[in-house]
Scaffold this active site. Structure first.
Site, PDB file in Angstrom:
ATOM      1  CB  ILE A  18      10.450   7.658   1.063  1.00  0.00           C
ATOM      2  CG1 ILE A  18      10.167   8.704  -0.023  1.00  0.00           C
ATOM      3  CG2 ILE A  18       9.989   8.161   2.427  1.00  0.00           C
ATOM      4  CD1 ILE A  18       8.689   8.922  -0.307  1.00  0.00           C
ATOM      5  CG  ASP A  37      12.188  -3.430   1.645  1.00  0.00           C
ATOM      6  OD1 ASP A  37      11.981  -2.197   1.629  1.00  0.00           O
ATOM      7  OD2 ASP A  37      12.015  -4.154   0.649  1.00  0.00           O
ATOM      8  CE1 TYR A 158      -0.180   4.781  -3.135  1.00  0.00           C
ATOM      9  CE2 TYR A 158      -0.936   6.976  -3.744  1.00  0.00           C
ATOM     10  CZ  TYR A 158       0.019   6.154  -3.181  1.00  0.00           C
ATOM     11  OH  TYR A 158       1.166   6.700  -2.670  1.00  0.00           O
ATOM     12  CB  THR A 193      12.394   7.329  -5.245  1.00  0.00           C
ATOM     13  OG1 THR A 193      11.454   6.899  -6.242  1.00  0.00           O
ATOM     14  CG2 THR A 193      11.634   7.956  -4.080  1.00  0.00           C
TER      15      THR A 193
END
Length: 271
Positions: A18, A37, A158, A193
Protein backbone atom coordinates in the site's frame (compact mmCIF):
# COMPACT_ATOMS: atom_id res chain seq x y z
CA UNK A 1 -2.21 14.84 -13.81
CA UNK A 2 -0.69 17.30 -11.33
CA UNK A 3 -3.32 16.61 -8.66
CA UNK A 4 -0.73 17.13 -5.90
CA UNK A 5 1.70 19.36 -7.78
CA UNK A 6 3.96 21.29 -5.41
CA UNK A 7 3.22 19.15 -2.38
CA UNK A 8 5.87 17.33 -0.35
CA UNK A 9 4.88 13.91 0.95
CA UNK A 10 6.46 11.67 3.57
CA UNK A 11 5.24 8.08 3.21
CA UNK A 12 6.11 5.70 6.03
CA UNK A 13 6.21 2.02 5.23
CA UNK A 14 6.47 3.13 1.63
CA UNK A 15 8.76 0.48 0.15
CA UNK A 16 6.08 -2.11 -0.64
CA UNK A 17 2.38 -2.82 -0.87
CA UNK A 18 0.00 0.00 0.00
CA UNK A 19 2.77 2.44 0.87
CA UNK A 20 4.56 1.89 -2.42
CA UNK A 21 1.33 2.36 -4.35
CA UNK A 22 0.63 5.65 -2.56
CA UNK A 23 4.19 6.91 -3.02
CA UNK A 24 4.16 6.05 -6.72
CA UNK A 25 0.79 7.69 -7.36
CA UNK A 26 1.68 10.81 -5.37
CA UNK A 27 4.92 11.21 -7.34
CA UNK A 28 3.12 10.59 -10.64
CA UNK A 29 0.71 13.39 -9.78
CA UNK A 30 3.43 15.91 -9.01
CA UNK A 31 4.42 15.53 -5.35
CA UNK A 32 7.98 15.27 -4.13
CA UNK A 33 8.05 12.05 -2.11
CA UNK A 34 10.19 10.69 0.70
CA UNK A 35 9.81 6.92 1.12
CA UNK A 36 10.69 5.88 4.68
CA UNK A 37 10.90 2.20 5.49
CA UNK A 38 12.66 -0.31 7.73
CA UNK A 39 13.91 -1.96 4.53
CA UNK A 40 16.30 0.76 3.43
CA UNK A 41 17.36 -0.94 0.21
CA UNK A 42 13.76 -1.43 -0.90
CA UNK A 43 12.96 2.20 -0.06
CA UNK A 44 15.85 3.43 -2.19
CA UNK A 45 14.97 1.06 -5.02
CA UNK A 46 11.37 2.31 -4.98
CA UNK A 47 12.58 5.91 -5.09
CA UNK A 48 14.95 5.13 -7.95
CA UNK A 49 12.12 3.53 -9.91
CA UNK A 50 9.89 6.56 -9.36
CA UNK A 51 12.71 8.84 -10.49
CA UNK A 52 13.24 6.73 -13.62
CA UNK A 53 9.58 7.31 -14.48
CA UNK A 54 9.96 11.09 -14.26
CA UNK A 55 8.91 11.56 -10.64
CA UNK A 56 10.91 12.92 -7.74
CA UNK A 57 11.56 10.68 -4.72
CA UNK A 58 14.19 9.63 -2.23
CA UNK A 59 14.31 6.68 0.15
CA UNK A 60 15.60 6.39 3.70
CA UNK A 61 15.57 4.16 6.75
CA UNK A 62 12.77 4.35 9.30
CA UNK A 63 12.19 2.42 12.50
CA UNK A 64 8.62 3.35 13.39
CA UNK A 65 9.04 1.94 16.90
CA UNK A 66 11.50 4.72 17.77
CA UNK A 67 10.55 8.38 18.19
CA UNK A 68 13.97 9.68 17.16
CA UNK A 69 13.82 7.73 13.89
CA UNK A 70 10.42 9.19 13.04
CA UNK A 71 11.64 12.70 13.88
CA UNK A 72 14.72 12.12 11.72
CA UNK A 73 12.50 11.16 8.77
CA UNK A 74 10.48 14.37 9.13
CA UNK A 75 13.66 16.43 9.52
CA UNK A 76 15.17 14.76 6.45
CA UNK A 77 12.06 15.54 4.39
CA UNK A 78 12.18 19.21 5.39
CA UNK A 79 15.93 19.42 4.73
CA UNK A 80 15.51 17.73 1.34
CA UNK A 81 12.46 19.57 0.05
CA UNK A 82 11.92 22.57 2.33
CA UNK A 83 8.75 21.40 4.09
CA UNK A 84 6.30 18.54 4.49
CA UNK A 85 2.68 19.07 3.47
CA UNK A 86 1.48 15.46 3.18
CA UNK A 87 2.14 12.78 5.78
CA UNK A 88 0.98 9.23 5.15
CA UNK A 89 1.33 7.32 8.41
CA UNK A 90 1.25 3.83 6.97
CA UNK A 91 3.48 1.61 9.11
CA UNK A 92 1.65 -1.23 10.82
CA UNK A 93 2.37 -4.63 12.34
CA UNK A 94 0.35 -7.75 13.03
CA UNK A 95 1.27 -11.10 14.58
CA UNK A 96 -1.08 -14.08 14.45
CA UNK A 97 1.13 -16.16 16.73
CA UNK A 98 1.20 -13.77 19.71
CA UNK A 99 -1.74 -11.39 19.19
CA UNK A 100 -4.47 -13.72 20.42
CA UNK A 101 -7.67 -13.47 22.44
CA UNK A 102 -7.72 -11.33 25.60
CA UNK A 103 -6.94 -14.20 27.99
CA UNK A 104 -4.01 -15.59 25.99
CA UNK A 105 -2.47 -12.55 24.30
CA UNK A 106 1.22 -11.90 24.82
CA UNK A 107 1.22 -8.60 26.75
CA UNK A 108 4.60 -7.60 25.36
CA UNK A 109 3.08 -7.98 21.89
CA UNK A 110 0.21 -5.73 22.96
CA UNK A 111 2.73 -3.03 23.91
CA UNK A 112 4.70 -3.52 20.68
CA UNK A 113 1.65 -3.16 18.43
CA UNK A 114 0.31 -0.17 20.32
CA UNK A 115 3.73 1.48 20.00
CA UNK A 116 4.14 0.87 16.27
CA UNK A 117 0.55 0.97 15.03
CA UNK A 118 -0.75 3.86 17.13
CA UNK A 119 2.07 5.78 18.76
CA UNK A 120 3.95 6.12 15.46
CA UNK A 121 0.91 7.96 14.05
CA UNK A 122 0.95 10.32 17.02
CA UNK A 123 4.71 10.90 16.80
CA UNK A 124 4.79 11.39 13.03
CA UNK A 125 1.97 13.91 13.27
CA UNK A 126 3.60 15.61 16.27
CA UNK A 127 6.74 16.41 14.29
CA UNK A 128 5.12 17.13 10.91
CA UNK A 129 2.36 19.48 12.09
CA UNK A 130 4.61 22.47 12.98
CA UNK A 131 6.05 22.38 9.45
CA UNK A 132 2.57 22.14 7.95
CA UNK A 133 1.48 25.16 9.97
CA UNK A 134 4.44 27.13 8.61
CA UNK A 135 3.55 25.99 5.10
CA UNK A 136 -0.03 27.19 5.44
CA UNK A 137 -1.65 23.78 5.80
CA UNK A 138 -1.35 20.13 4.97
CA UNK A 139 -2.93 16.71 4.91
CA UNK A 140 -2.27 13.81 7.25
CA UNK A 141 -3.53 10.38 6.22
CA UNK A 142 -3.44 7.45 8.62
CA UNK A 143 -3.76 3.77 7.80
CA UNK A 144 -6.39 2.17 10.02
CA UNK A 145 -8.04 -1.16 9.20
CA UNK A 146 -11.40 -2.83 8.81
CA UNK A 147 -10.41 -4.52 12.09
CA UNK A 148 -11.05 -1.20 13.83
CA UNK A 149 -14.79 -1.53 13.26
CA UNK A 150 -15.65 -5.04 14.49
CA UNK A 151 -14.55 -7.67 16.97
CA UNK A 152 -12.68 -10.86 16.10
CA UNK A 153 -11.51 -14.06 17.74
CA UNK A 154 -7.82 -13.10 17.42
CA UNK A 155 -5.66 -10.00 16.89
CA UNK A 156 -7.00 -8.14 19.93
CA UNK A 157 -4.07 -5.73 20.00
CA UNK A 158 -4.15 -5.08 16.28
CA UNK A 159 -7.86 -4.27 16.30
CA UNK A 160 -7.57 -2.06 19.38
CA UNK A 161 -4.53 -0.24 17.98
CA UNK A 162 -6.30 0.48 14.70
CA UNK A 163 -9.47 1.62 16.48
CA UNK A 164 -7.25 4.05 18.38
CA UNK A 165 -5.91 5.31 15.04
CA UNK A 166 -9.48 6.05 13.91
CA UNK A 167 -10.18 8.20 16.95
CA UNK A 168 -6.72 9.80 17.00
CA UNK A 169 -7.46 10.87 13.43
CA UNK A 170 -10.53 12.72 14.69
CA UNK A 171 -8.57 14.38 17.48
CA UNK A 172 -5.84 15.64 15.14
CA UNK A 173 -8.50 16.93 12.75
CA UNK A 174 -10.30 18.77 15.55
CA UNK A 175 -7.16 20.25 17.07
CA UNK A 176 -5.47 21.53 13.92
CA UNK A 177 -8.28 22.20 11.44
CA UNK A 178 -8.07 25.94 12.02
CA UNK A 179 -4.45 25.72 10.88
CA UNK A 180 -5.71 24.32 7.56
CA UNK A 181 -4.42 20.87 8.42
CA UNK A 182 -6.74 18.02 7.50
CA UNK A 183 -6.43 14.56 8.99
CA UNK A 184 -8.22 11.52 7.60
CA UNK A 185 -7.85 7.78 7.73
CA UNK A 186 -8.16 4.94 5.29
CA UNK A 187 -9.29 1.53 6.54
CA UNK A 188 -8.32 -1.27 4.16
CA UNK A 189 -10.01 -4.61 4.04
CA UNK A 190 -8.19 -7.59 2.58
CA UNK A 191 -5.85 -6.12 -0.01
CA UNK A 192 -3.96 -8.35 -2.42
CA UNK A 193 -0.53 -6.91 -1.88
CA UNK A 194 2.39 -9.07 -3.06
CA UNK A 195 2.84 -10.28 0.53
CA UNK A 196 -0.84 -11.23 0.83
CA UNK A 197 -0.71 -13.10 -2.48
CA UNK A 198 2.33 -15.05 -1.27
CA UNK A 199 1.08 -15.86 2.22
CA UNK A 200 -2.73 -15.96 2.16
CA UNK A 201 -4.22 -19.45 1.65
CA UNK A 202 -6.90 -19.66 -1.02
CA UNK A 203 -9.35 -20.88 1.61
CA UNK A 204 -8.96 -17.60 3.51
CA UNK A 205 -9.34 -15.56 0.33
CA UNK A 206 -12.55 -17.46 -0.37
CA UNK A 207 -13.92 -16.65 3.08
CA UNK A 208 -13.35 -12.95 2.55
CA UNK A 209 -14.89 -13.13 -0.90
CA UNK A 210 -17.98 -14.78 0.54
CA UNK A 211 -18.69 -11.81 2.79
CA UNK A 212 -17.60 -8.97 0.48
CA UNK A 213 -20.43 -7.09 -1.21
CA UNK A 214 -18.27 -6.81 -4.33
CA UNK A 215 -17.21 -9.93 -6.27
CA UNK A 216 -13.47 -9.27 -6.11
CA UNK A 217 -10.67 -8.45 -3.69
CA UNK A 218 -8.94 -5.11 -3.31
CA UNK A 219 -5.58 -4.19 -4.83
CA UNK A 220 -2.91 -1.90 -3.41
CA UNK A 221 -3.88 0.87 -5.85
CA UNK A 222 -7.39 0.91 -4.40
CA UNK A 223 -5.85 2.25 -1.21
CA UNK A 224 -3.19 4.28 -3.01
CA UNK A 225 -5.81 6.14 -5.01
CA UNK A 226 -7.77 6.88 -1.84
CA UNK A 227 -4.62 8.30 -0.25
CA UNK A 228 -3.97 10.39 -3.36
CA UNK A 229 -7.50 11.81 -3.16
CA UNK A 230 -7.11 12.65 0.54
CA UNK A 231 -3.72 14.27 -0.12
CA UNK A 232 -5.10 16.43 -2.91
CA UNK A 233 -7.16 19.59 -2.72
CA UNK A 234 -10.06 17.61 -4.18
CA UNK A 235 -10.77 16.56 -0.59
CA UNK A 236 -10.25 20.02 0.94
CA UNK A 237 -13.57 19.92 2.86
CA UNK A 238 -13.06 16.41 4.25
CA UNK A 239 -11.42 15.95 7.64
CA UNK A 240 -11.69 13.65 10.63
CA UNK A 241 -13.07 10.85 8.48
CA UNK A 242 -11.89 7.27 8.01
CA UNK A 243 -12.84 5.86 4.62
CA UNK A 244 -13.42 2.11 4.71
CA UNK A 245 -12.01 0.60 1.53
CA UNK A 246 -13.02 -3.00 2.09
CA UNK A 247 -15.35 -4.09 -0.67
CA UNK A 248 -18.49 -3.62 1.39
CA UNK A 249 -17.43 -6.32 3.84
CA UNK A 250 -19.41 -4.81 6.71
CA UNK A 251 -22.37 -3.16 5.01
CA UNK A 252 -24.81 -6.09 5.10
CA UNK A 253 -26.47 -8.25 7.73
CA UNK A 254 -23.74 -10.81 8.56
CA UNK A 255 -26.08 -13.69 7.76
CA UNK A 256 -26.73 -12.57 4.18
CA UNK A 257 -23.97 -14.67 2.58
CA UNK A 258 -25.13 -17.86 4.28
CA UNK A 259 -28.79 -17.03 3.62
CA UNK A 260 -28.08 -16.45 -0.07
CA UNK A 261 -26.32 -19.81 -0.24
CA UNK A 262 -29.25 -21.49 1.51
CA UNK A 263 -31.74 -19.97 -0.95
CA UNK A 264 -29.65 -21.02 -3.94
CA UNK A 265 -29.45 -24.58 -2.66
CA UNK A 266 -33.19 -24.61 -1.93
CA UNK A 267 -34.01 -23.38 -5.42
CA UNK A 268 -31.69 -25.97 -6.96
CA UNK A 269 -33.32 -28.69 -4.94
CA UNK A 270 -36.83 -27.71 -6.06
CA UNK A 271 -35.96 -28.16 -9.72
Amino acid sequence: MNRVQGKVALVTGGASGIGLSAATLLAKEGAKVVIADFNTDAAKEAAAHITSQGGEAVGLFLDASKEDSIKAAVDFTVAQYGTVTVLFNNVGLTNLQKDLDVVNIDLDEWDRLMNVNTKSVLVGSRYAIPHMIKAGGGSIINTASMSAFAGDTLRSAYGASKAAVVNLTRYIAAQYGKDKIRCNGVAPGLILTPAAKRNMPQEVLDIFMKFNALPYHGEADDIGNTVLFLASDESKFITGQTIQVEGGHYIANPSIADFSQYMAQAQAGSK
